[in-house]
Design a protein around this motif. Sequence first.
Motif, PDB file in Angstrom:
ATOM      1  N   LEU A   1       0.851  -1.184   0.000  1.00 31.72           N
ATOM      2  CA  LEU A   1       0.000   0.000   0.000  1.00 31.72           C
ATOM      3  C   LEU A   1       0.890   1.238   0.000  1.00 31.72           C
ATOM      4  O   LEU A   1       1.861   1.310   0.753  1.00 31.72           O
ATOM      5  CB  LEU A   1      -0.866  -0.011   1.268  1.00 31.72           C
ATOM      6  CG  LEU A   1      -1.802   1.173   1.508  1.00 31.72           C
ATOM      7  CD1 LEU A   1      -2.891   1.227   0.452  1.00 31.72           C
ATOM      8  CD2 LEU A   1      -2.426   1.061   2.900  1.00 31.72           C
TER       9      LEU A   1
ATOM     10  N   ILE B   1       1.455   4.709   1.222  1.00 32.01           N
ATOM     11  CA  ILE B   1       0.937   5.467   2.360  1.00 32.01           C
ATOM     12  C   ILE B   1       1.552   6.860   2.385  1.00 32.01           C
ATOM     13  O   ILE B   1       2.772   7.013   2.279  1.00 32.01           O
ATOM     14  CB  ILE B   1       1.254   4.737   3.685  1.00 32.01           C
ATOM     15  CG1 ILE B   1       0.522   3.388   3.722  1.00 32.01           C
ATOM     16  CG2 ILE B   1       0.865   5.596   4.892  1.00 32.01           C
ATOM     17  CD1 ILE B   1       0.842   2.549   4.940  1.00 32.01           C
TER      18      ILE B   1
ATOM     19  N   HIS C   1       1.942  10.111   4.814  1.00 24.41           N
ATOM     20  CA  HIS C   1       1.832  10.391   6.249  1.00 24.41           C
ATOM     21  C   HIS C   1       2.723  11.579   6.580  1.00 24.41           C
ATOM     22  O   HIS C   1       3.916  11.562   6.275  1.00 24.41           O
ATOM     23  CB  HIS C   1       2.254   9.142   7.033  1.00 24.41           C
ATOM     24  CG  HIS C   1       2.248   9.320   8.523  1.00 24.41           C
ATOM     25  ND1 HIS C   1       1.175   9.848   9.204  1.00 24.41           N
ATOM     26  CD2 HIS C   1       3.182   9.038   9.465  1.00 24.41           C
ATOM     27  CE1 HIS C   1       1.452   9.884  10.494  1.00 24.41           C
ATOM     28  NE2 HIS C   1       2.668   9.407  10.678  1.00 24.41           N
ATOM     29  N   ASN C   2       2.136  12.595   7.171  1.00 27.27           N
ATOM     30  CA  ASN C   2       2.881  13.814   7.521  1.00 27.27           C
ATOM     31  C   ASN C   2       3.693  14.349   6.340  1.00 27.27           C
ATOM     32  O   ASN C   2       4.850  14.745   6.497  1.00 27.27           O
ATOM     33  CB  ASN C   2       3.825  13.549   8.708  1.00 27.27           C
ATOM     34  CG  ASN C   2       3.064  13.240   9.991  1.00 27.27           C
ATOM     35  OD1 ASN C   2       1.849  13.439  10.062  1.00 27.27           O
ATOM     36  ND2 ASN C   2       3.767  12.752  11.001  1.00 27.27           N
TER      37      ASN C   2
ATOM     38  N   ARG D   1       5.001  12.842   3.795  1.00 30.22           N
ATOM     39  CA  ARG D   1       5.959  11.948   3.143  1.00 30.22           C
ATOM     40  C   ARG D   1       5.236  10.696   2.663  1.00 30.22           C
ATOM     41  O   ARG D   1       4.150  10.373   3.130  1.00 30.22           O
ATOM     42  CB  ARG D   1       7.084  11.562   4.105  1.00 30.22           C
ATOM     43  CG  ARG D   1       7.860  12.760   4.631  1.00 30.22           C
ATOM     44  CD  ARG D   1       8.999  12.295   5.509  1.00 30.22           C
ATOM     45  NE  ARG D   1       9.947  11.499   4.756  1.00 30.22           N
ATOM     46  CZ  ARG D   1      10.969  12.004   4.075  1.00 30.22           C
ATOM     47  NH1 ARG D   1      11.180  13.306   4.060  1.00 30.22           N
ATOM     48  NH2 ARG D   1      11.796  11.220   3.415  1.00 30.22           N
ATOM     49  N   GLN D   2       5.864   9.969   1.741  1.00 35.08           N
ATOM     50  CA  GLN D   2       5.178   8.840   1.127  1.00 35.08           C
ATOM     51  C   GLN D   2       6.106   7.633   1.016  1.00 35.08           C
ATOM     52  O   GLN D   2       7.307   7.778   0.791  1.00 35.08           O
ATOM     53  CB  GLN D   2       4.710   9.246  -0.278  1.00 35.08           C
ATOM     54  CG  GLN D   2       3.611   8.360  -0.836  1.00 35.08           C
ATOM     55  CD  GLN D   2       3.086   8.884  -2.163  1.00 35.08           C
ATOM     56  OE1 GLN D   2       3.800   8.866  -3.154  1.00 35.08           O
ATOM     57  NE2 GLN D   2       1.855   9.362  -2.174  1.00 35.08           N
ATOM     58  N   ASP D   3       5.538   6.447   1.158  1.00 32.15           N
ATOM     59  CA  ASP D   3       6.309   5.219   0.949  1.00 32.15           C
ATOM     60  C   ASP D   3       5.341   4.110   0.546  1.00 32.15           C
ATOM     61  O   ASP D   3       4.159   4.139   0.896  1.00 32.15           O
ATOM     62  CB  ASP D   3       7.063   4.824   2.231  1.00 32.15           C
ATOM     63  CG  ASP D   3       8.256   3.906   1.949  1.00 32.15           C
ATOM     64  OD1 ASP D   3       8.472   3.555   0.767  1.00 32.15           O
ATOM     65  OD2 ASP D   3       8.965   3.552   2.903  1.00 32.15           O
ATOM     66  N   ARG D   4       5.852   3.154  -0.187  1.00 30.19           N
ATOM     67  CA  ARG D   4       5.087   1.957  -0.522  1.00 30.19           C
ATOM     68  C   ARG D   4       5.492   0.898   0.495  1.00 30.19           C
ATOM     69  O   ARG D   4       6.648   0.470   0.533  1.00 30.19           O
ATOM     70  CB  ARG D   4       5.412   1.499  -1.945  1.00 30.19           C
ATOM     71  CG  ARG D   4       4.601   0.282  -2.395  1.00 30.19           C
ATOM     72  CD  ARG D   4       4.840  -0.010  -3.877  1.00 30.19           C
ATOM     73  NE  ARG D   4       4.226  -1.269  -4.287  1.00 30.19           N
ATOM     74  CZ  ARG D   4       4.857  -2.436  -4.291  1.00 30.19           C
ATOM     75  NH1 ARG D   4       6.119  -2.515  -3.925  1.00 30.19           N
ATOM     76  NH2 ARG D   4       4.225  -3.541  -4.673  1.00 30.19           N
ATOM     77  N   LEU D   5       4.542   0.494   1.314  1.00 29.19           N
ATOM     78  CA  LEU D   5       4.860  -0.361   2.461  1.00 29.19           C
ATOM     79  C   LEU D   5       3.979  -1.607   2.451  1.00 29.19           C
ATOM     80  O   LEU D   5       2.936  -1.638   1.791  1.00 29.19           O
ATOM     81  CB  LEU D   5       4.633   0.429   3.759  1.00 29.19           C
ATOM     82  CG  LEU D   5       5.575   1.628   3.954  1.00 29.19           C
ATOM     83  CD1 LEU D   5       5.099   2.506   5.102  1.00 29.19           C
ATOM     84  CD2 LEU D   5       6.997   1.147   4.210  1.00 29.19           C
ATOM     85  N   PRO D   6       4.400  -2.639   3.192  1.00 28.31           N
ATOM     86  CA  PRO D   6       3.542  -3.821   3.306  1.00 28.31           C
ATOM     87  C   PRO D   6       2.169  -3.414   3.837  1.00 28.31           C
ATOM     88  O   PRO D   6       2.083  -2.579   4.735  1.00 28.31           O
ATOM     89  CB  PRO D   6       4.274  -4.696   4.329  1.00 28.31           C
ATOM     90  CG  PRO D   6       5.697  -4.239   4.298  1.00 28.31           C
ATOM     91  CD  PRO D   6       5.649  -2.777   3.959  1.00 28.31           C
TER      92      PRO D   6
END
Lengths: 289, 289
Positions: free
Chosen positions: B29, B31, B33-34, B36-41
Amino acid sequence: DHAPKAHLIKLGTMGEYGTPNIDIEEGFLTITHNGRQDRLPFPMQPGSFYHLSKLHDSHNIQFACRIWGLRATDLHQGVVYGNHTDDVAMDPGLSTRFDYDAIWGTVLNRFCVQAALGLPLTVYGKGGQTRGFLDIRDTVACVRLALENPATEGEYRVFNQFTEQFSVKTLAEKVRDARAAHGLTTSIVHLPNPRVEREEHYYNAKHQKLLDLGLQPHYLGDTLIESVIDIVERHASRVDPVELEQPNVDWRRGGTANWRRRPVVVSSKTPSPTVARAREKERRVAQTR
Amino acid sequence: DHAPKAHLIKLGTMGEYGTPNIDIEEGFLTITHNGRQDRLPFPMQPGSFYHLSKLHDSHNIQFACRIWGLRATDLHQGVVYGNHTDDVAMDPGLSTRFDYDAIWGTVLNRFCVQAALGLPLTVYGKGGQTRGFLDIRDTVACVRLALENPATEGEYRVFNQFTEQFSVKTLAEKVRDARAAHGLTTSIVHLPNPRVEREEHYYNAKHQKLLDLGLQPHYLGDTLIESVIDIVERHASRVDPVELEQPNVDWRRGGTANWRRRPVVVSSKTPSPTVARAREKERRVAQTR
């Protein structure tokens, strides 16, 4: 069935989170996705099988709380430094282990040992690896705070248990600077990284909940670093120099050459001048007791 | 070290996700958050220790891919229904297990057995529990598609392996309606839920990747339901009626009264009229062979 009101306090690890490119919250994250929202477990990317095992624990405990109404506090602890609490300091017989090798050891311990022996501080890779750290005295205080402020029935809560975050490179510089204040020169070298991890990354982990419960942090200062180095100097002859060389496990290739032929290396190796001096010194001290 | 290019195809489960209040993506997914963005489990909330064990596998495999460059496909499979593939249908000796009890069984199997014996369909709780489902023939096709389209080096990928999602209540109604088309009346009863789970919840899980690879779904229709009921009717005498009563494990209280005194119940129990008829019928069939 025997103690349904028991409060489990689990010593977990910050290593469950890995190094995501977003702020790390304390266990849970409110996620908005396609116009809907939920508060969900923070997505985890543990950095080793050790940290994976802790993550499995976390999921199991969380489930037990949800299903059986148990109460648990999962302390996601950072890297601990320091050797003494007030209680441990009361008697030498209460001294605890001091691990400085590449597997059980922690990075600040290794740097302190290397500084004490006059060896270069060995940074794995670029040294931008950033983690949360805390003093052993704060570890004890945090467990106590969790105990005195238990989770409620069915609650699984996570406290991020650390007080400051540092990169490995910054820690090496702190040790070097602490030595420089006494006119001692310490060099820093970068070794090929035996682990597989990001060496430069964003890292911003929240750690507010224990502060809210009253934690009074002991921040990392020169005094602490010097006290650890002092302890190492007193026991310098017991340092295994092989442990301080190239790390003995390489994640990509398994055990390194050093590790495989280690018994031979240990028995045939001539101690470095520093180690030889330290051993001689300890021998003399022992004779005068 | 022996087959670094091997492609691991793991049969996992949709049950790793649980029932979040947001859309379920395929493994990962993005995500924000605050800022910033990342593709995380995708954050996981497994619904049982069985599903937890699958989640632990997923994390371990994902780590192995990241560290050692292994390749893996984690098939997050839904609930399977149906008994036959073209291959299995070639000979009765190839028939597989048919589980309908509260532990190993699946809900559609239980409903089909109950319908075949003229018993009420037992819905646990409100029946709003919604899950992904697929035909056993699609299971085989999905594994084949993963095999023929392997993951790349170091890739850990997740395919959500199901074709339709249904609530338990909807499934019961489908079975009832399939019987009604033949003039047979089937009742639906709601039992206290032996599990701890949300009985009414949002559920919208993506399942696009296998379709993109060419999966041609067999959707759940009356024909399939009737064929399963038909098989059960032919073997009705072998149904254990105790398994169809109140489920034999209660998550809150452990084994139920029925479960604890089960040997006695089984030996002393008089079969229901339906079961007795079925046994008599099978006995007669056996005599004429």
